[in-house]
Design a protein around this motif. Structure first.
Motif, PDB file in Angstrom:
ATOM      1  N   LYS A 168       0.833  -1.191   0.000  1.00  0.00           N
ATOM      2  CA  LYS A 168       0.000   0.000   0.000  1.00  0.00           C
ATOM      3  C   LYS A 168       0.877   1.255   0.000  1.00  0.00           C
ATOM      4  CE  LYS A 168      -2.493  -1.324   3.580  1.00  0.00           C
ATOM      5  NZ  LYS A 168      -3.473  -1.291   4.676  1.00  0.00           N
ATOM      6  N   PHE A 169       0.306   2.352  -0.507  1.00  0.00           N
ATOM      7  CA  PHE A 169       0.989   3.649  -0.490  1.00  0.00           C
ATOM      8  C   PHE A 169       1.436   3.979   0.933  1.00  0.00           C
ATOM      9  CE2 PHE A 169       0.501   8.450  -0.462  1.00  0.00           C
ATOM     10  CZ  PHE A 169       1.633   8.713  -1.224  1.00  0.00           C
ATOM     11  N   MET A 170       2.659   4.467   1.061  1.00  0.00           N
ATOM     12  CA  MET A 170       3.226   4.874   2.354  1.00  0.00           C
ATOM     13  C   MET A 170       3.335   3.701   3.333  1.00  0.00           C
ATOM     14  SD  MET A 170       4.114   8.060   2.034  1.00  0.00           S
ATOM     15  CE  MET A 170       4.181   9.009   3.562  1.00  0.00           C
ATOM     16  N   HIS A 171       3.649   2.527   2.758  1.00  0.00           N
ATOM     17  CA  HIS A 171       3.974   1.361   3.580  1.00  0.00           C
ATOM     18  C   HIS A 171       5.246   0.737   3.028  1.00  0.00           C
ATOM     19  CE1 HIS A 171      -0.052   1.862   5.147  1.00  0.00           C
ATOM     20  NE2 HIS A 171       0.216   0.964   6.078  1.00  0.00           N
ATOM     21  N   SER A 172       5.949   0.024   3.859  1.00  0.00           N
ATOM     22  CA  SER A 172       7.199  -0.589   3.426  1.00  0.00           C
ATOM     23  C   SER A 172       7.183  -2.086   3.700  1.00  0.00           C
ATOM     24  CB  SER A 172       8.390   0.064   4.142  1.00  0.00           C
ATOM     25  OG  SER A 172       8.459  -0.365   5.477  1.00  0.00           O
ATOM     26  N   GLY A 194       4.930   4.426  -7.178  1.00  0.00           N
ATOM     27  CA  GLY A 194       6.334   4.038  -7.270  1.00  0.00           C
ATOM     28  C   GLY A 194       6.884   3.599  -5.937  1.00  0.00           C
ATOM     29  N   PHE A 195       8.169   3.300  -5.963  1.00  0.00           N
ATOM     30  CA  PHE A 195       8.812   2.687  -4.799  1.00  0.00           C
ATOM     31  C   PHE A 195      10.158   3.351  -4.537  1.00  0.00           C
ATOM     32  CE2 PHE A 195       6.024  -0.192  -6.902  1.00  0.00           C
ATOM     33  CZ  PHE A 195       5.343  -0.827  -5.879  1.00  0.00           C
ATOM     34  N   ASN A 362      -1.987  13.216  -9.043  1.00  0.00           N
ATOM     35  CA  ASN A 362      -1.128  12.110  -8.624  1.00  0.00           C
ATOM     36  C   ASN A 362      -1.845  10.780  -8.814  1.00  0.00           C
ATOM     37  OD1 ASN A 362      -2.391  11.168  -6.128  1.00  0.00           O
ATOM     38  ND2 ASN A 362      -1.833  13.174  -5.309  1.00  0.00           N
ATOM     39  N   THR A 363      -1.040   9.743  -8.927  1.00  0.00           N
ATOM     40  CA  THR A 363      -1.577   8.396  -9.166  1.00  0.00           C
ATOM     41  C   THR A 363      -1.089   7.440  -8.087  1.00  0.00           C
ATOM     42  OG1 THR A 363       0.281   7.957 -10.636  1.00  0.00           O
ATOM     43  CG2 THR A 363      -1.730   8.728 -11.665  1.00  0.00           C
ATOM     44  N   PHE A 364      -1.020   7.947  -6.852  1.00  0.00           N
ATOM     45  CA  PHE A 364      -0.566   7.116  -5.739  1.00  0.00           C
ATOM     46  C   PHE A 364      -1.492   5.920  -5.549  1.00  0.00           C
ATOM     47  CE2 PHE A 364       0.801  11.459  -3.973  1.00  0.00           C
ATOM     48  CZ  PHE A 364       2.035  11.372  -4.594  1.00  0.00           C
ATOM     49  N   LYS A 365      -0.932   4.814  -5.096  1.00  0.00           N
ATOM     50  CA  LYS A 365      -1.704   3.580  -4.877  1.00  0.00           C
ATOM     51  C   LYS A 365      -2.325   3.637  -3.489  1.00  0.00           C
ATOM     52  CE  LYS A 365      -2.122  -1.079  -5.880  1.00  0.00           C
ATOM     53  NZ  LYS A 365      -2.187  -1.825  -7.131  1.00  0.00           N
ATOM     54  N   ARG A 366      -3.556   4.120  -3.437  1.00  0.00           N
ATOM     55  CA  ARG A 366      -4.214   4.287  -2.130  1.00  0.00           C
ATOM     56  C   ARG A 366      -4.749   2.963  -1.631  1.00  0.00           C
ATOM     57  NH1 ARG A 366      -2.571   9.101   0.041  1.00  0.00           N
ATOM     58  NH2 ARG A 366      -2.660  10.718  -1.530  1.00  0.00           N
TER      59      ARG A 366
END
Lengths: 366, 119
Positions: A168-172, A194-195, A362-366
């Motif tokens: 998920k976006f903003m996860h690692s 992206g990553f 933006n096309t962030f993966k929410r």
């Protein structure tokens, strides 16, 4: 005399690819490859761009009650981070000005922090002075950092490790890319999905080559990184934010959760609380020049009567917008979207309009 | 074609100099996105900054290598600034200047000298 520039572990790769190297934040970095900034920018928006961002500072922060301790340094909700969750935040000075912006990720019982290259030395002094002695900051000079950005980034990584699809976006999470251990986070600085890939400096050349072997991936320099982030409305430290600007002026209050606004307890809280309650005298806005001429950092912004109301802090040409784009600070009264303004470029007043950010959704993966 | 140390080129025909930026200059600039040209009729002095060429990354001054009156500017560059990248020493010319002091041409380098200068 300036000090000799440092090199990332990928320096020889950049030179071998024909990059033009420029000094940036004490490092010799690729500003562009032979493809050129325009094409690198468009490639990243349509495919996947690979960036060497190893100049950035990576820290592990550990110790007793490290999450609570780190909340003294930043206004983000650190204690509320789920494991492997990442947040954007800023270090503030006691006057509430921005010392740097950063990403902080919870990894088990420790924090992983990424700071800007140009600030990493002073950030360390600041953090050390604020954190109690039992909190340890390990500067991870043994790590390199790559960013793989663009709509095809997920598919590129998934060929090596399918678990990336669930990120998920903003996860690692940890990825295995052809046997190389990578600490990946789903984040970036382009407005695209992206990553960011943290990897041992010993493995980074191999990882770089593996990723570039994919036909969907091209190396992208700092020039396109700048135009991509500008179109995405993202701040560049030292330009759009610095010690003279505050989170509320910069429009970064979304990074400060409600409870922390109420409780305070972080360096610079007084100004954050005052400005969020009473408003600010100037705000960061998007600025769209109406003609074709770009307006650069430092350009004076005037109202239509010719009175100075602000300044551009980042400006240039947006390849995806296919025209000039800028951002800067204007008096709050003029910060309303649609306000007509003028920009003083080479002595001439050029018409422009205050606009919403980002310029490119933006096309962030929410 | 002659070249200045500021990476402009000049060709002269019938007392009129056509001026542009060199292949080397456009390579250094990268993708050109805007060219700010002087107004027709402006009287310019050699080494004066009379135009600005903007790449994605930065704005750069263009210094006119000769003195005279601007008699024409390249209107094509307004709609297609990338012409400067594609054909810097031909269709991507910037301006034509009616020379007021042809002796200034002697200060410019020929192609061989310029190739050596930029290498």
């Amino acid at each position: 005399m300036s000090e000799r520039s440092q090199r990332t572990a990928l320096y020889d790769e950049h030179v071998g690819l024909g990059a033009r190297m420029v000094p940036f934040a004490g490092y010799d970095m690729p500003v562009q490859y032979p493809m050129g900034i325009l094409n690198e920018h468009k490639w990243t928006r349509e495919n996947a761009g690979l960036f060497d961002v190893s100049h950035m500072g990576q820290w592990d922060v550990t110790g007793p009650n490290v999450f609570a301790a780190f909340e003294k340094l930043v206004a983000a909700d650190v204690r509320g981070l789920a494991d492997n969750q990442q947040r954007y935040s800023q270090f503030l000075n006691p006057q509430g000005g921005i010392l740097d912006d950063l990403m902080v990720t919870r990894r088990g019982s420790s924090l992983y922090v990424v700071v800007n290259a140009g600030c990493k030395a002073t950030d360390l002094v600041h953090a050390r002075s604020v954190l109690p002695a039992e909190i340890k900051i390990s500067v991870r000079d043994d790590l390199a950092l790559l960013a793989l950005q663009g709509p095809k980034a997920e598919a590129v990584l998934a060929k090596h490790d399918a678990s990336v699809r669930a990120m998920k976006f903003m996860h690692s999470q940890a990825l295995n890319i052809a046997g190389i251990a990578v600490a990946a986070s789903r984040s970036g600085y382009t407005g695209e999905d992206g990553f960011e890939l943290s990897v041992s400096t010993k493995d980074v050349v191999a990882l770089w080559k593996i990723l570039l072997a994919d036909a969907n991936v091209k190396p992208i320099g700092l020039g396109a990184r700048d135009s991509l982030r500008l179109e995405a409305g993202l701040c560049l430290y030292g330009h759009d934010i610095d010690e003279t600007t505050s989170p509320a002026e910069a429009g970064l209050q979304w990074s400060i959760p409600k409870q922390r606004r109420i409780d305070g307890g972080f360096i610079g809280a007084e100004r954050v609380q005052r400005e969020l309650a009473q408003g600010v005298v100037r705000k960061r806005v998007g600025i769209k020049p109406e003609g074709r001429a770009p307006a650069r950092d430092g350009t004076e912004v005037q109202d239509l009567s010719g009175r100075k109301i602000g300044m551009i802090t980042s400006g240039g040409f947006g390849p995806t917008v296919n025209g000039p784009v800028a951002m800067g600070y204007v008096e709050t009264a003029s910060a309303v979207v649609g306000t007509k303004i003028q920009l003083i470029v080479r002595g001439q007043a050029l018409p422009a309009v205050v606009c919403a950010l980002p310029f490119v959704p933006n096309t962030f993966k929410r | 074609m002659k070249f200045s140390k500021d990476h402009e080129w000049v060709t002269v025909s019938g007392g009129i100099a056509t001026i542009g930026i060199s292949t080397h200059a456009q390579e250094q600039l990268g993708d050109v996105v805007f060219v700010d040209l002087p107004k027709k009729g402006r009287v310019v002095k050699a080494h004066e900054s009379v135009a600005t060429v903007e790449s994605v990354k930065a704005a750069s001054d263009v210094y006119v290598p000769v003195s005279g009156e601007v008699v024409e500017v390249n209107a094509e560059l307004a709609g297609d600034p990338a012409l400067v990248n594609r054909a810097p020493e031909a269709e991507g010319w910037f301006m034509k200047v009616k020379l007021s002091n042809e002796a200034e041409l002697a200060e410019l380098m020929d192609k061989t000298a310029n190739d050596k200068f930029v290498s």
